[in-house]
Design a protein around this motif. Structure first.
Motif, short mmCIF file in Angstrom:
data_model
loop_
_atom_site.label_atom_id
_atom_site.label_comp_id
_atom_site.label_asym_id
_atom_site.label_seq_id
_atom_site.Cartn_x
_atom_site.Cartn_y
_atom_site.Cartn_z
N TYR A 26 -2.28 11.04 2.07
CA TYR A 26 -3.48 10.50 1.44
C TYR A 26 -3.13 9.28 0.60
N VAL A 27 -4.16 8.57 0.16
CA VAL A 27 -4.00 7.37 -0.65
C VAL A 27 -5.03 7.42 -1.77
N ASN A 28 -4.60 7.03 -2.98
CA ASN A 28 -5.52 6.92 -4.12
C ASN A 28 -6.26 8.22 -4.40
N GLY A 29 -5.57 9.34 -4.29
CA GLY A 29 -6.20 10.63 -4.55
C GLY A 29 -6.44 11.40 -3.27
N ARG A 30 -6.70 12.68 -3.41
CA ARG A 30 -6.79 13.56 -2.25
C ARG A 30 -8.09 13.44 -1.48
N ASN A 31 -9.02 12.60 -1.93
CA ASN A 31 -10.28 12.48 -1.22
C ASN A 31 -10.34 11.28 -0.30
N GLU A 32 -9.25 10.52 -0.21
CA GLU A 32 -9.27 9.35 0.64
C GLU A 32 -8.19 9.46 1.71
N SER A 33 -8.60 9.45 2.96
CA SER A 33 -7.64 9.56 4.05
C SER A 33 -6.87 8.25 4.19
N CYS A 40 -6.55 6.58 6.89
CA CYS A 40 -7.38 5.66 7.68
C CYS A 40 -8.38 4.92 6.79
N ASN A 41 -9.10 5.65 5.96
CA ASN A 41 -10.10 5.00 5.10
C ASN A 41 -9.45 3.98 4.19
N ALA A 42 -8.28 4.34 3.62
CA ALA A 42 -7.60 3.43 2.71
C ALA A 42 -7.12 2.18 3.43
N MET A 43 -6.55 2.37 4.63
CA MET A 43 -6.06 1.22 5.39
C MET A 43 -7.21 0.31 5.83
N LEU A 44 -8.31 0.92 6.26
CA LEU A 44 -9.46 0.12 6.66
C LEU A 44 -10.00 -0.68 5.48
N SER A 79 -6.24 -1.72 17.76
CA SER A 79 -6.62 -2.17 16.43
C SER A 79 -6.70 -0.97 15.50
N LEU A 80 -6.58 -1.23 14.21
CA LEU A 80 -6.65 -0.16 13.23
C LEU A 80 -7.98 0.58 13.33
N GLY A 81 -9.06 -0.16 13.53
CA GLY A 81 -10.37 0.47 13.66
C GLY A 81 -10.44 1.41 14.84
N GLU A 82 -9.85 1.01 15.97
CA GLU A 82 -9.85 1.86 17.17
C GLU A 82 -9.03 3.12 16.94
N ILE A 83 -7.88 2.96 16.26
CA ILE A 83 -7.03 4.12 15.99
C ILE A 83 -7.78 5.12 15.12
N CYS A 84 -8.39 4.64 14.05
CA CYS A 84 -9.06 5.53 13.10
C CYS A 84 -10.33 6.13 13.68
N MET A 86 0.87 -1.18 0.00
CA MET A 86 0.00 0.00 0.00
C MET A 86 0.90 1.23 0.00
N THR A 87 0.55 2.22 -0.80
CA THR A 87 1.39 3.40 -0.92
C THR A 87 0.67 4.63 -0.40
#
Length: 375
Positions: free
Chosen positions: A51-58, A60-64, A147-152, A41-42
């Motif tokens: 950000y990931v996959n463009g400026r509209n995706e945080s 956290c959202n990308a990792m989740l 967990s990732l969910g708790e962090i985000c 994942m980049t």
């Protein structure tokens, strides 16, 4: 085996950073293939966000969205190696590291020094090499990581140091190791460090209406220094501030700070005069020679103590000093948890803040000085 894997991944990441800097549509195809083949994942990081996959995706959202896909490595690609806004940059970098740990993935930071050659000596570029060479992989922190969910849920932000959950605090030992490594390997830095390095945030905060920023009274710094030094001690004190350094090639001053430079110089000079009354044998100066990296080294290497007020700039290098003193600020509400650990002292103080309809500068220089001298 771990070092061999890290070396291999670093080569892949460096190659990937070259790809990302040349041509857009072809890059997307190559990055997609890289992620598919390497289960990677980049994260792309700018001066103001990650950000990931463009400026509209945080992030956290990308990792989740990647959960369940067995991601093996997270590449963190900084688009510039400049140290401007470095406090925020480091917060985003190491918060992403914390999230990668929660995913069970390796983490690799890449700074494109092949393209950004003007910043080859910056802290951001040095950290990229330090991360590659470091033997601190963070695996010992996994058991402590939420967990990732708790962090985000608690902190989906491009200013993670401001999140009360303080998940970024778990990777402080890694930040300290990395920054101490950059200072230790900085052969281009003068070893004659100061006894005390004190960061004094000024500049744009004079014109802000944000109550989390402000000025600490001169007496606070005297109190902190007196806890370690007597009046007659012969010590050297560096008051580090974002004053223009006169070196156009260095670009260490942010444009939004320049208009406040004259007032800031008055305040810094007044602090030096005030300190001189309590420590008459001290050599006190406001060095403006050098880069942001040099000021970071001054804070990290200060021989007696490093002091950080309400500023993200000084947070990380001060933590990397063996005798860190950090203001209990709303900018990093989790910092109190570190009081007494890692040789860190978290101190309280009154603070001159903007009023409801009045910035600090609008209070007038005379009133500001009177408050700083008498509070």
């Amino acid at each position: 085996m771990r070092n061999q894997l890290t070396s291999l991944l670093s080569l892949c990441a460096i190659a990937l950073s070259f790809v990302l800097w040349f041509g857009s549509s072809e890059n997307e195809r190559i990055v997609d293939k890289e992620e598919t083949d390497k289960k990677a994942m980049t994260i792309l990081a700018s001066d103001t966000r990650a950000y990931v996959n463009g400026r509209n995706e945080s992030v956290c959202n990308a990792m989740l969205g990647k959960r369940g896909e067995d991601v093996e490595i997270v590449y963190y690609l900084q688009n510039s190696c400049s140290d401007l806004n470095i406090g925020n940059k480091l917060s985003r970098l190491y918060n992403s590291y914390s999230m990668a740990l929660a995913m069970g993935a390796d983490f690799l930071y890449v700074c494109p020094t092949h393209k950004d050659t003007g910043n080859s000596g910056s802290i951001m570029s040095r950290l990229a090499q330090e991360r590659i060479d470091s033997e601190s992989d963070g695996s010992h922190l996994v058991s402590k990581t939420k967990s990732l969910g708790e962090i985000c849920d608690a902190c989906d932000s491009n200013h993670p140091h401001q999140c009360a959950s303080g998940e970024i605090g778990l990777v402080v030992p890694i930040v300290i190791d990395d920054l101490q490594g950059t200072a230790r390997h900085a052969v281009d830095y003068d070893e004659n460090s100061f006894d005390i390095a004190l960061h004094y945030r000024c500049g744009d905060i004079l014109g802000l209406h944000a109550e989390k920023y402000g000025l600490l009274p001169h007496s606070t710094f005297v109190r902190l220094i007196q806890a370690r030094h007597d009046r007659e001690d012969r010590i050297s004190i560096a008051v580090l501030s974002n004053l223009p350094n006169g070196n156009d090639a260095d670009k260490t001053s942010r444009s939004r700070d320049v208009m406040f430079a004259e007032t800031c110089k008055i305040l810094v000079d007044d602090l030096i005069d005030y300190l001189s009354q309590y420590f008459p044998n001290a050599i006190i100066s406001a060095p403006t020679n050098g880069s942001i990296a040099v000021d970071y080294f001054r804070l990290i290497r200060a021989k007696s103590m490093a002091i950080c007020g309400p500023s993200t700039f000084c947070l990380w290098p001060t933590l990397a000093n063996p005798n860190a003193h950090i203001f209990n600020s709303r900018l990093f509400p989790w910092i109190k948890k570190l009081d007494g650990s890692n040789y860190t002292t978290v101190f309280d103080s009154v603070m001159l803040k903007p009023r409801k309809n009045q910035t600090i500068l609008e209070m007038g220089v005379a009133s500001i000085l009177a408050w700083l001298q008498t509070s």
